[in-house]
Design a protein around this motif. Structure first.
Motif, mmCIF file in Angstrom:
data_model
loop_
_atom_site.group_PDB
_atom_site.id
_atom_site.type_symbol
_atom_site.label_atom_id
_atom_site.label_comp_id
_atom_site.label_asym_id
_atom_site.label_seq_id
_atom_site.Cartn_x
_atom_site.Cartn_y
_atom_site.Cartn_z
ATOM 1 N N ARG A 1 17.008 -39.315 -36.822
ATOM 2 C CA ARG A 1 15.684 -39.557 -36.072
ATOM 3 C C ARG A 1 16.240 -40.814 -35.170
ATOM 4 N N ASP B 1 10.922 -44.954 -41.586
ATOM 5 C CA ASP B 1 11.416 -43.702 -41.202
ATOM 6 C C ASP B 1 12.940 -43.315 -40.991
ATOM 7 N N TRP C 1 9.509 -36.483 -35.210
ATOM 8 C CA TRP C 1 10.448 -37.375 -34.887
ATOM 9 C C TRP C 1 11.120 -36.614 -33.563
ATOM 10 N N ALA D 1 10.115 -41.995 -33.389
ATOM 11 C CA ALA D 1 8.814 -41.232 -33.891
ATOM 12 C C ALA D 1 7.782 -41.146 -32.799
#
Length: 245
Positions: A173, A166, A241, A176
């Protein structure tokens, strides 16, 4: 049902201070029974109903959102070529194949649908409201979470998401999350959220379960295993996210 009528709220007993040590130790946490039951059932019914799904996938190194009607109308030879490209990408690198509806893209553009889709819009509003964001800040001991994006996802037979972490530069981010609304699921059906350790072994795995929230730190290597070919059920969730600005 309107978004207001859904009235999302946390179920009792979710104390972020009590849960924070577990999150700090593992960098991830699974929280069952996260929403009050009536609202969770409303969201689950909506995901199982008429959502304007598209197929999300990569092919030849590019990402695509393809209408399900477009896929159905594709000539057999073109469909076979696409399926071969999907399989090849899955063998050698990052690949995914599942149905999606990009909820936050529409909300941020002011394109609310209301009506039958209002419960999903209510989830987006809750995730971006003070109750959820404050919960995440206390759970993670991190003041940075500022907003949350979201997409509805549906995994059916053959769908999957290969291992990735991710981490994308510039996306900001932090964490998540996956909100599961799958009514009935068996672990041998696939569709498991798996986390991998540094030597490639499975460190932990979560089975899709109704009204459960998974949150995990980014970056962290994880995947969704392929749903078995014999499964008729659907793995339903809202995922995305938690980001800083």
């Amino acid at each position: 049902m309107s978004a207001a009528a859904t009235r999302l709220s946390f179920a009792g007993g979710l104390d972020p201070a009590r849960l924070a040590p577990t999150f700090a130790r593992h960098g991830r946490i699974h929280l069952p029974g996260v929403f009050a039951e009536p609202a969770a059932k409303a969201v689950g019914r909506t995901l199982a109903g008429t959502v304007p799904w598209h197929k999300s996938l990569t092919a030849h190194g590019k990402s695509y959102d393809v209408g399900l009607d477009t896929l159905e109308a594709m000539p057999p030879e073109r469909r076979a070529e696409l399926e071969a490209a999907i399989a090849e990408a899955g063998r050698i690198g990052f690949q995914y194949l599942f149905d999606a509806w990009r909820l936050s893209d529409l909300m941020e553009a002011g394109q609310r649908s209301g009506g039958a889709l209002a419960p999903l819009e209510a989830v987006y509003d809750f995730l971006n409201g003070p109750v959820f964001l404050d919960f995440v800040r206390k759970l993670t001991n991190d003041p940075r979470p500022a907003y949350v994006d979201a997409q509805a996802t549906r995994y059916r037979a053959g769908d999957f998401l290969t291992a990735h972490d991710d981490a994308v530069e510039g996306k900001n981010r932090l964490y998540a999350y996956v909100l599961n609304f799958t009514p009935v699921w068996r672990p041998d059906w696939g569709g498991l959220l798996l986390f991998y350790d540094h030597d490639g072994h499975v460190a932990e795995g979560y089975t899709p379960s109704f009204n459960a929230l998974n949150i995990f730190r980014v970056p962290q290597l994880h995947a969704v295993t392929q749903v078995a070919s014999f499964v008729a059920a659907e793995r339903l969730s809202i995922t995305g996210w938690i980001r800083e600005r």
